[in-house]
Structures are given as C-alpha cells and as structure tokens.
Design an enzyme around this catalytic site. Structure first.
Site, mmCIF file in Angstrom:
data_model
loop_
_atom_site.group_PDB
_atom_site.id
_atom_site.type_symbol
_atom_site.label_atom_id
_atom_site.label_comp_id
_atom_site.label_asym_id
_atom_site.label_seq_id
_atom_site.Cartn_x
_atom_site.Cartn_y
_atom_site.Cartn_z
ATOM 1 N N HIS A 350 0.807 -1.036 0.021
ATOM 2 C CA HIS A 350 -0.069 -0.007 0.232
ATOM 3 C C HIS A 350 1.021 1.251 0.085
ATOM 4 C CE1 HIS A 350 -3.615 2.751 0.770
ATOM 5 N NE2 HIS A 350 -2.931 2.945 1.687
ATOM 6 N N ASP A 367 -3.757 9.175 3.289
ATOM 7 C CA ASP A 367 -4.211 7.872 2.589
ATOM 8 C C ASP A 367 -4.940 7.532 2.341
ATOM 9 O OD1 ASP A 367 -4.257 5.029 2.333
ATOM 10 O OD2 ASP A 367 -3.240 4.888 4.205
ATOM 11 N N CYS A 417 -3.668 3.356 -5.248
ATOM 12 C CA CYS A 417 -3.339 3.809 -4.220
ATOM 13 C C CYS A 417 -2.138 5.068 -4.968
ATOM 14 C CB CYS A 417 -2.453 2.959 -2.900
ATOM 15 S SG CYS A 417 -1.954 1.331 -3.425
#
Length: 459
Positions: A350, A367, A417
């Site tokens: 991630h 995030d 991401c």
C-alpha cells in the site's frame, strides 16, 4: 395406396387366431401360395367402395386438363415444381377471382389496385394473375406478366403525400389554396460513417502515437476524434462514427507489433523507465518505485524552490536504521528552506503520503484508504528534530503538529493507491484543490503516462 409385398415363406394364419374387428379383413391362401380375399369380404368391399359423385369426378377431370395444359406450357423449364407450388398455394385466390368475375367484379385489375391501396406497394406478378389476365382479355391486363392499365372506373392510387401548413398551424380538411401546400422534404441518405481516407488518417495517427509513447496505453478515443476533426473540419462525435473509430483502434492493436515497442525507453536525469515500468500505469496495475520516483522528481522540478520530494526508499530506510541510515540523503539540500516536503510511504502493498509544511510546522498524513497509521508521523517527527539539530536550526526542533487528512479522495479498489499518492503530490505542489476521485483514475493514469514520456507535468 400401395401395399408392401408380403414374404411368401410365412406360414398360413388360421382365421380363428385373428381377433375380429370392425375393419378387419380375412384372407386365405390359394393353391399357388398367393393371398386371396374371401368371397364374402370381396363382395363387402365392392359394396363399400362406390364410385365418386359425378360432380367430384368432373372437378378431377378439369384439374387433369389444367395440369396437362401447364405441363405443355412449362415442359421446358427447370423450375416446374416451383410453378406447381404456386398453383397449389393460390387455389383459394383462383376461386375468389372466379367468384368476382362471375359477380361482375373488377377481375385481376381490380384485385391488383385494391392490393396496392391496402399495402402501398407495387403489384407483384404471379402465375395466377398472369393466367387470369390472359383469360380476361386486353381490357384488364397485358400479356407476358406486365401490369394492367387502369381503366376509368378503377381507383387512383396516390403515392405522393403532402402536408398543408397555415400560419396558425395545420389547416382542417377541405379545399385549400395552392400557396398553402408544402411538400415534405425527402429523407437524405446518410453518408457512410468513415471513408477510406478517414480510416487511413486514423491509422497514421496511431502509427505516430505508437512511435511517441511506445504503446497505445495512454491513447483515448476522444483524442483520435479531436485529431480527425482538426484534419477534416468535420464532426466525428456521432455514435456511429465513434463506434467505427473504436473498431479501427481495436483492429490496429490486434496486429502483430502494434501492441507495444519493447525497445522504447524514457530517460530523465538518473531515471530510466522501460515498457515494463510504464505498463504499470495501464488498467489497475500497481505502480512501482521507478514510476513513483521519476514522477516525484517531475513534481519537484515544476516548483524547485518550493518542494522537495524524497525517494520512495527513504522511509523504509528510516524505519529500519533510524536517522543514521538516511542522514547523508540531504547533505546537498536544506530542507528547512523549502515550503513542502513530500515523502511517499510504502508499507508492504500500500502507498500513502506524508506532507510536511515547514512554514506551519505541520505533518499531515494522506491515505486514500483512510487508515490511521500513527507510526509514520512519529518517525518523520524524529527525523525532522535530528535534522534540525544537525543543521543547527533550533527553531525547527519543537512545535511540530501531526494531522490525518480524512476528507480526501478515496479509492474504491486495491490498486489505485499509487496513482492517488502521485496526484496528491502534484496538487499539493501546485496549490490546487483536490478535484479528482476514483472515477477519474483511468484518465489520470493516461495523463501521467504522457507526462512521464514528455518529462514534464501538464499544468
């Protein structure tokens, strides 16, 4: 009916072995071995099989005569069964035609005009109509299957329809002046979606695109349509033309060698991107470190006096070896003279981002999955304190605050991401509000591909 021959070696059957029935027939064997009906049964059969009535026999005779006539007329044609089918299927029409003729009706011409009035179509020549027209004479039809001439008593078939328009709207039924009649315009025949010249232009655009970017990954259909409109000065945004352009692009991609150029490379400073690296921007692939670092340098170079971008391996080195492992990474850079410090964070699978606002003494964690990772801001805070002590910048040792940015664009999958982190960096560096979301990722991925190939950001 034709009976199937019976084998002669079968044994004889006794009459008492056959169950009596209403339609049963008893046979015996003659001396020569042939089957022979009983006399009583034969007499009963003769009584039951009577001759057909005279009217039916006369109808059969007429049919035989007509069949012999058509056999002589069409004995040389190879499509005789076809005419027999027509003659059999048009039996009802022949009877109705004969009934109309006996009642004094219009005959074949009247039937054809009525059919044209109902269906609005031209008459269809058939074998029955041709025969009836020959029988009716020249008053109702012409020989050799031509359409009959309308008589004075026949109805007139109107094929040209016009609309009557008045200043107040459609006029009511009744007599009208000639000036109020306006003929409706005929529908124009639609032009073909794309001509050969258009298709050749699309292929030349794809060839040039492949040489510039090494693949068709960043290509969008809208871009091809815009180029076509610039060349031909026409509109290609119709659904039909758009579908044809998409089909041409797909056919071009299926050709061998047109998918991608393996030898294609992008070089910028110390970064070298291959087709495997650029391919991570396609679809829902995960972005690798090479793409992240080169794009980060493009962001930093867009505003060099304002932003400093750290390498993607910086945080992993800081987390495992502490400040001693990264103290030489900024020996030529004074990070406290910058306004923003952008630090990409890669934890297993991630990507996230830490943005340090030096002037405001804030450490903000971004995030796209909105996970609260409290260790990242703490590690960055310790690094800033150690760096301020080493560079003798005591004003940056304390008064730091940490934030988690929650009201940001959020991803809806497990693969975008990295693309979100790069867009965070770009928008923060250019001081732009976050106006992108998950639905914009396919377009933004193509845009980042082009920016990497051109080695500059699109402002």
């Amino acid at each position: 009916m034709r009976h199937t021959p019976v084998q002669r070696h079968l044994p004889s059957l006794a009459s008492h072995l056959l169950p009596p029935g209403k339609h049963s027939k008893l046979f015996s064997i003659r001396e020569d071995g042939c089957w022979e009906p009983d006399d009583e049964e034969e007499s009963q059969v003769k009584k039951t099989c009577r001759q057909p009535p005279r009217q039916r026999r006369g109808r059969r005779l007429r049919l035989r005569v007509l069949r012999s006539l058509y056999m002589r007329l069409y004995k040389r044609t190879i499509s005789l069964p076809f005419y027999w089918k027509i003659w059999g299927s048009l039996g009802g029409r022949r009877r109705r035609l004969g009934a109309r003729r006996r009642e004094g009706g219009g005959g074949a011409a009247g039937m054809e005009v009525g059919k044209a009035q109902r269906l609005g179509l031209m008459e269809e020549p058939s074998l029955a109509n041709h025969k009836s027209e020959e029988d009716a004479g020249s008053a109702f039809g012409l020989p050799n299957g031509f359409s009959p001439l309308p008589s004075e008593s026949d109805a007139i078939l109107i094929t040209n329809v016009c609309s009557i328009v008045t200043p107040d709207g459609p006029a009511p039924n009744g007599p009208h002046s000639q000036g109020g009649l306006t003929l409706t315009a005929e529908k124009e025949v639609p032009a073909p979606a794309l001509t050969e010249e258009h298709v050749a232009c699309v292929q030349s655009i794809l060839d040039q695109f492949l040489q510039t970017y090494g693949s068709l990954i960043p290509l969008g259909t809208d871009e091809v349509l815009d180029n076509l409109e610039d060349v031909f000065q026409q509109s290609f945004s119709t659904p039909a033309r758009r579908a044809v352009v998409q089909h041409v692009i797909q056919s071009y991609q299926r050709l061998p060698g047109n998918n991608l150029v393996r030898s294609f490379r992008v070089t910028y400073k110390r970064h070298v991107l291959s087709m495997d690296d650029l391919g991570t921007l396609y679809g829902q692939n995960w972005l690798n470190d090479q793409v992240m670092n080169m794009y980060g340098d493009l962001v930093m170079d867009a505003v060099p006096e304002k932003v400093h971008f750290f390498n993607s391996f910086f945080y992993d080195k800081l987390r495992t070896k502490g400040y001693e492992g990264v103290k030489r990474w900024t020996k030529n850079v004074d990070i406290f003279s910058k306004q923003l410090l952008l630090i990409p964070i890669h934890l297993e699978v991630h990507w996230s981002l830490v943005c340090v606002d030096v002037t405001k003494r804030t450490i903000t964690y971004f995030d796209s999955q909105r996970t609260l990772n409290r260790r990242c801001p703490k590690h960055i805070h310790k690094y800033l304190q150690a760096e301020a002590i080493k560079k003798e910048r005591q004003e940056f040792v304390s008064d730091w605050k940490g934030y988690f940015k929650m009201n940001v664009a959020r991803q809806n999958n497990d693969s975008d991401c990295g693309a979100f982190v790069l867009q965070y960096c770009k928008f923060l560096a250019l001081e732009l509000p976050f106006t992108f979301g998950q639905q914009d990722m396919p377009k933004l991925r193509r845009q980042m591909y082009k920016e990497l190939c051109h080695c500059r950001l699109t402002m």
